[in-house]
Write a protein that holds these residues in place. Structure first.
Motif, PDB file in Angstrom:
ATOM      1  N   GLU A  25       0.837  -1.191   0.000  1.00 56.13           N
ATOM      2  CA  GLU A  25       0.000   0.000   0.000  1.00 56.13           C
ATOM      3  C   GLU A  25       0.871   1.240   0.000  1.00 56.13           C
ATOM      4  O   GLU A  25       1.674   1.466   0.893  1.00 56.13           O
ATOM      5  CB  GLU A  25      -0.917   0.003   1.225  1.00 56.13           C
ATOM      6  N   HIS A  29      -2.227   6.347  -0.971  1.00 56.64           N
ATOM      7  CA  HIS A  29      -3.547   5.709  -0.893  1.00 56.64           C
ATOM      8  C   HIS A  29      -4.037   5.595   0.550  1.00 56.64           C
ATOM      9  O   HIS A  29      -4.980   4.863   0.837  1.00 56.64           O
ATOM     10  CB  HIS A  29      -3.506   4.315  -1.532  1.00 56.64           C
ATOM     11  N   LYS A  53     -12.738   8.509  -4.589  1.00 61.64           N
ATOM     12  CA  LYS A  53     -12.534   7.660  -5.773  1.00 61.64           C
ATOM     13  C   LYS A  53     -13.299   8.224  -6.967  1.00 61.64           C
ATOM     14  O   LYS A  53     -12.789   8.283  -8.093  1.00 61.64           O
ATOM     15  CB  LYS A  53     -13.005   6.243  -5.467  1.00 61.64           C
ATOM     16  N   GLU A  58      -8.860   7.565  -7.673  1.00 60.68           N
ATOM     17  CA  GLU A  58      -7.858   6.923  -6.825  1.00 60.68           C
ATOM     18  C   GLU A  58      -8.500   6.303  -5.584  1.00 60.68           C
ATOM     19  O   GLU A  58      -9.449   6.851  -5.018  1.00 60.68           O
ATOM     20  CB  GLU A  58      -6.806   7.947  -6.376  1.00 60.68           C
ATOM     21  N   ASP A  59      -7.956   5.169  -5.177  1.00 53.68           N
ATOM     22  CA  ASP A  59      -8.407   4.529  -3.939  1.00 53.68           C
ATOM     23  C   ASP A  59      -7.766   5.224  -2.738  1.00 53.68           C
ATOM     24  O   ASP A  59      -6.629   5.707  -2.819  1.00 53.68           O
ATOM     25  CB  ASP A  59      -8.032   3.044  -3.929  1.00 53.68           C
ATOM     26  N   ILE A  60      -8.487   5.230  -1.637  1.00 56.08           N
ATOM     27  CA  ILE A  60      -7.963   5.810  -0.401  1.00 56.08           C
ATOM     28  C   ILE A  60      -8.468   5.005   0.786  1.00 56.08           C
ATOM     29  O   ILE A  60      -9.609   4.533   0.781  1.00 56.08           O
ATOM     30  CB  ILE A  60      -8.370   7.301  -0.257  1.00 56.08           C
ATOM     31  N   ASN A 299       0.229  12.731   2.759  1.00 57.94           N
ATOM     32  CA  ASN A 299      -0.706  12.769   1.636  1.00 57.94           C
ATOM     33  C   ASN A 299      -1.496  14.081   1.645  1.00 57.94           C
ATOM     34  O   ASN A 299      -2.706  14.095   1.903  1.00 57.94           O
ATOM     35  CB  ASN A 299      -1.661  11.571   1.702  1.00 57.94           C
TER      36      ASN A 299
END
Length: 443
Positions: A25, A29, A53, A58-60, A299
């Motif tokens: 990961e 993310h 998303k 993007e996945d988070i 992030n």
């Protein structure tokens, strides 16, 4: 020793790197959120990854942690270099973080996503910008989240609105043992210093803002004097249980925050207890909490999107309904949703929602949304700066100085007698043992 320490730290870094690699990961993310407990709707939090998303492709994954003291949060970031992406400090900590260069500016390049940050009330932005530093405007680094007042939660069966409308009720001996004081050195300081200058405030020769932000040695000494004079009336210092004690009819008065008062009034009504809330006429503290991105964030992109998401009117309403506090978002949707025709009184909220939108005579909960006249006699308490330690030392003396000199001497006397008695007992047993030993030898 230093070599061993260096090796240990290197091993920790290697293990951390291996752990991240094994999980597969990337840090981009993961969003690490650090917030007060019970300060956001859980469903709002849970729905953010899907929204993110949808907006970015993007996945988070959220990592959510809570704190209960501003200074603990600040220490983790300043000294521990914790890589939280977004945190929610109070206004004076935001000011301190700006001074210490601990914040990143918020990138408002949201691509196809609308920028919801302009939904914040201009009044709140102006107030928070009072904490700006040279070359750092606060609202470039912080977005207001919730705000409110400090005031008196009171039981209407024992206290009248007029009594609760003055800080004098905390110093009135009639209320001895029936008062709970918020365990907050800043609110206590502001309350004491305002009450000490009640006459000057009434004459308009000084303002609440000037008083609460005077942290000179003379002002600190005056606050200590008044807080110690009030202390015999206090049943306890509380961080969170005051509102529950009030709903159970255990106490009559509680210096608390408006959001907690909203919760307590609703809970008390359900069990037949009549509570109300007043911001004393002398003036009080208005506080602001906001979202910031710390310098060590891993992030910042997702953090900016998270802050933007919370400024959507529908999300702001859900958070308000869940926690009882008032969002800094000030849109027509918020105003219409919070309008309550069952409320008899009308409030001027044009300072918050804006002029020309019908906000100058609103039927709205005055505990959550204070009238213009209430706001005008209140102010924000700024960071005490290098005087913080002096104020904390004063607060420690106030809370710790529970006993008068006579009682202290009595306690020391009792302990002295007990100590002598215990020593005498041990000596006596030792002598008896020695005598028995000598008798056995003679036999």
């Amino acid at each position: 020793m230093k070599r061993l320490t260096d090796i240990f730290l290197l091993l920790c870094l290697v293990l951390a790197a291996v752990s991240c690699k094994d999980s597969g990961e990337e840090r981009s993310h993961v969003l690490k959120v650090y917030n007060w407990a019970d300060y956001i709707d859980e469903d709002v939090l849970a729905e953010f990854p899907a929204w993110y998303k949808q907006q970015t492709g993007e996945d988070i994954r959220l990592i959510y942690q809570v704190f209960d003291i501003n200074e603990i949060m600040l220490t983790k970031i300043e000294r521990g270099h914790e890589d939280f992406d977004v945190v929610c400090p109070s206004e004076y900590i935001i000011e301190r973080m700006l001074k210490k260069d601990l914040l990143l500016p918020i990138d408002r390049n949201f691509g196809k996503t609308p920028d919801y940050l302009p939904n914040i009330s201009p009044y709140i932005r102006r107030e928070l910008n009072k904490t700006s530093q040279p070359e750092r405007t606060t609202t470039d680094y912080a977005v207001p989240y919730m705000w409110g007042t400090a005031g008196i939660l009171y039981n209407r069966n024992f206290i009248t609105p007029d009594e609760a409308g003055s800080w004098h009720c905390l110093w009135n001996p009639r209320n001895k043992g029936k008062i709970l004081m918020k365990d907050s050195y800043r609110d206590a300081y502001g309350t004491a210093i305002i009450y000490a200058h009640a006459r000057q405030l009434a004459d308009s020769t000084v303002t609440a803002e000037q008083l609460m932000n005077d942290n000179s040695p003379e002002a600190i000494a005056l606050a200590e004097k008044y807080l110690k004079a009030m202390k015999p009336n206090i049943a306890g210092w509380e961080a969170d249980f005051g509102k529950e004690m009030m709903t159970k009819n255990k106490t009559w008065l509680n210096l608390t925050w408006s959001g907690d008062a909203v919760w307590a009034i609703e809970e008390a009504r359900a069990v037949g207890v009549d509570l109300a809330y007043e911001v004393p006429r002398e003036g009080s503290n208005i506080w602001y909490d906001g979202w910031v991105i710390p310098k060590y964030a891993g992030n910042p992109k997702a953090a900016a999107y998270f802050i933007n998401y919370l400024c959507r009117p529908d999300i702001a309403l859900r958070n308000m309904d869940a926690i009882g506090y008032v969002s800094a978002v000030a849109t027509p949707e918020i105003m219409e949703a919070k309008r309550d025709t069952a409320i008899a009184t009308r409030s001027d909220l044009s300072y918050f929602f804006g002029e020309g939108v019908g906000a100058d005579s609103l039927q709205i909960n005055p505990v959550q949304y204070p009238d213009r006249k209430v706001v005008e006699r209140c102010a924000m308490i700024r960071d005490f700066g290098n005087r913080t330690e002096l104020v904390l030392e004063m607060w420690s003396r106030v809370k710790g100085d529970n006993l008068n000199t006579g009682i202290v001497l009595l306690i020391f006397s009792v302990f002295g007698v007990l100590f002598v008695w215990l020593v005498y007992g041990k000596i006596r047993k030792y002598r008896q043992k020695q005598r028995r030993h000598r008798r056995r030898r003679r036999r």
